[in-house]
Design an enzyme around this catalytic site. Structure first.
Site, PDB file in Angstrom:
ATOM      1  N   LYS A 122     -20.727  30.295  45.374  1.00  0.00           N
ATOM      2  CA  LYS A 122     -19.630  31.262  45.452  1.00  0.00           C
ATOM      3  C   LYS A 122     -18.332  30.522  45.200  1.00  0.00           C
ATOM      4  O   LYS A 122     -18.079  29.488  45.821  1.00  0.00           O
ATOM      5  CB  LYS A 122     -19.618  31.884  46.850  1.00  0.00           C
ATOM      6  N   ASP A 145     -18.543  43.231  52.139  1.00  0.00           N
ATOM      7  CA  ASP A 145     -17.685  42.212  52.767  1.00  0.00           C
ATOM      8  C   ASP A 145     -17.687  42.315  54.289  1.00  0.00           C
ATOM      9  O   ASP A 145     -16.756  41.819  54.929  1.00  0.00           O
ATOM     10  CB  ASP A 145     -16.241  42.285  52.221  1.00  0.00           C
TER      11      ASP A 145
HETATM   12 ZN   LIG Z   1     -16.317  38.195  51.179  1.00  0.00          ZN
END
Ligand SMILES: [Zn+2]
Length: 416
Positions: A190, A324
């Protein structure tokens, strides 16, 4: 071989995008789906345990392609200052449990959780979804993942164990850091190719990392069969990521026509997380400690974010549901689905984008994402018809049964 289980329902949405099957049933044997179809045409073994209920809809276990399990629900900087870093890790235990109980049987953890969270769930130490892990959130100095606050203190959102440092500058350092993150057990790399909302020094409309830095991350990940996901809000940050070969664009707030064309050309994925800026704005309104400039950034992206999503739907871009969570509450993941419908997806397409599509993104579609014979029995029974109202999926009392690999993670139908 254990006794078969049959779940009988008023309707079944199989996750492939096909129309619902009315008066349906699924037969589960040894953790896998043995048969699925109209109740009348299905042979349910005599010794099967039959589970049924009023007005039930069966759907595949949901897949959330962007969560942070080892991060406490809800943003609160004051609380963060008073929380031990080991507590961040311990909180992965209840966070994982409520995520699974909400009907989310698989997640991609987008960073801040060590790979041991995945392994501990697999080992059965505590209940939780199947996980793919990103471990670190790589960022340029002063970028979205840099923990340095304007006062000079470093405010860490992660537990500090088995998570290589976020800050990377230059291609040589990127090559080394990606190797370290993969050695820490990551399934994904990421990185942040734009600024973000919850970071003090940047703005969502700015690009971060050079294309050369991103390319080396993609190359090193690919060398070990892994792929890259990019926190990318700004138009330039999205395009840099796509040109460098990133697989999924997280948030994607400022997509223009060229960015959409690049997404199609590269067969890339959008993981929208529409609920996240709303949760930041809500945190500000709930009296939690969150710096006003961050709430203002959330307000500034929210509308463009929804318009970008609408354009991506219209353009036929690959879309996988993501939330998220911890930005909003863990277990509140499925609130995202109604927002996706608001953004122009049909309710049936929303279900597909939350089941089969993320399974494809995770390359787990041979086993997960649809209710079809041979697949793992990740099955959710919800009371009511989600195609009439996606909002019911986010109501905990409507989610009556959650099976992960045929084992009940939640069952309010039989009281088991
Ligand atoms: Zn995130």
């Amino acid at each position: 071989m254990t006794a078969a289980l049959a779940v009988v329902a008023d309707r079944l949405i199989d996750g492939t995008g096909r129309d619902p099957i009315e008066q349906a049933a699924v037969v589960v044997v040894d953790g896998r789906i043995d048969a699925v179809g109209p109740r009348a045409s299905l042979r349910i073994p005599d010794d099967a345990r039959v589970v049924e209920g009023d007005d039930l809809t069966l759907v595949p276990g949901f897949i959330d392609a962007h969560v942070h399990l080892a991060m406490q629900s809800g943003v609160d900087y004051g609380r963060l200052l008073m929380t031990q870093r080991s507590m961040q890790l311990l909180m992965a235990v209840p966070n994982s449990a409520v995520t699974l109980a909400a009907g989310v049987t698989t997640v991609r953890d987008a960073g801040l959780s060590p790979a041991s969270v995945r392994d501990a769930i697999d080992a059965g130490y505590f209940p939780g979804p199947r996980c793919q892990m990103a471990v670190s959130i790589l960022s340029q100095s002063g970028g979205h993942g840099d923990p340095t606050m304007p006062c000079g203190c470093e405010l860490y959102l992660d537990c500090g164990m088995d998570i290589p440092d976020a800050r990377v500058d230059g291609v040589d350092m990127m090559r080394r850091r990606v190797r370290e993150v993969l050695a820490a057990g990551a399934d994904w790399i990421k990185l942040c190719t734009s600024g973000g909302v919850l970071s003090p020094h940047d703005t969502p409309d700015a690009a971060q990392f050079t294309v050369a830095e991103i390319e080396v991350a993609v190359e090193e990940a690919a060398a070990q069969g892994k792929r890259v996901m990019a926190h990318a809000m700004s138009t330039a940050g999205i395009k840099h990521a796509l040109r460098a070969g990133v697989t999924s664009i997280e948030h994607g707030c400022f997509l223009d026509d060229e960015a959409l064309a690049l997404m199609k050309e590269h067969d890339a994925w959008l993981v929208p997380t529409l609920v996240a800026p709303r949760d930041v704005i809500a945190a500000g309104g709930e009296g939690r400690t969150i710096p006003e400039p961050m709430v203002a950034k959330a307000r500034a992206v929210s509308e463009a974010h929804m318009e970008s999503f609408r354009a991506a739907v219209a353009a036929g871009v690959n879309i996988a549901m993501g939330t998220d969570s911890a930005v909003g509450p863990h277990g509140g993941n499925l609130r995202e689905l109604a927002l996706m419908a608001e953004g122009g997806m049909s309710p049936l397409a929303v279900i597909t984008a939350s089941t089969r599509e993320p399974a494809r993104l995770l390359r787990r579609d041979a086993d997960l994402g649809t209710l079809e014979a041979g697949k793992l029995a990740d099955i959710v029974a919800v009371q009511g018809d989600p195609l009439a109202d996606l909002g019911i999926l986010a109501a905990p009392d409507r989610v009556r049964l959650v099976l992960k690999g045929g084992a009940a993670a939640k069952d309010t139908l039989t009281g088991a």
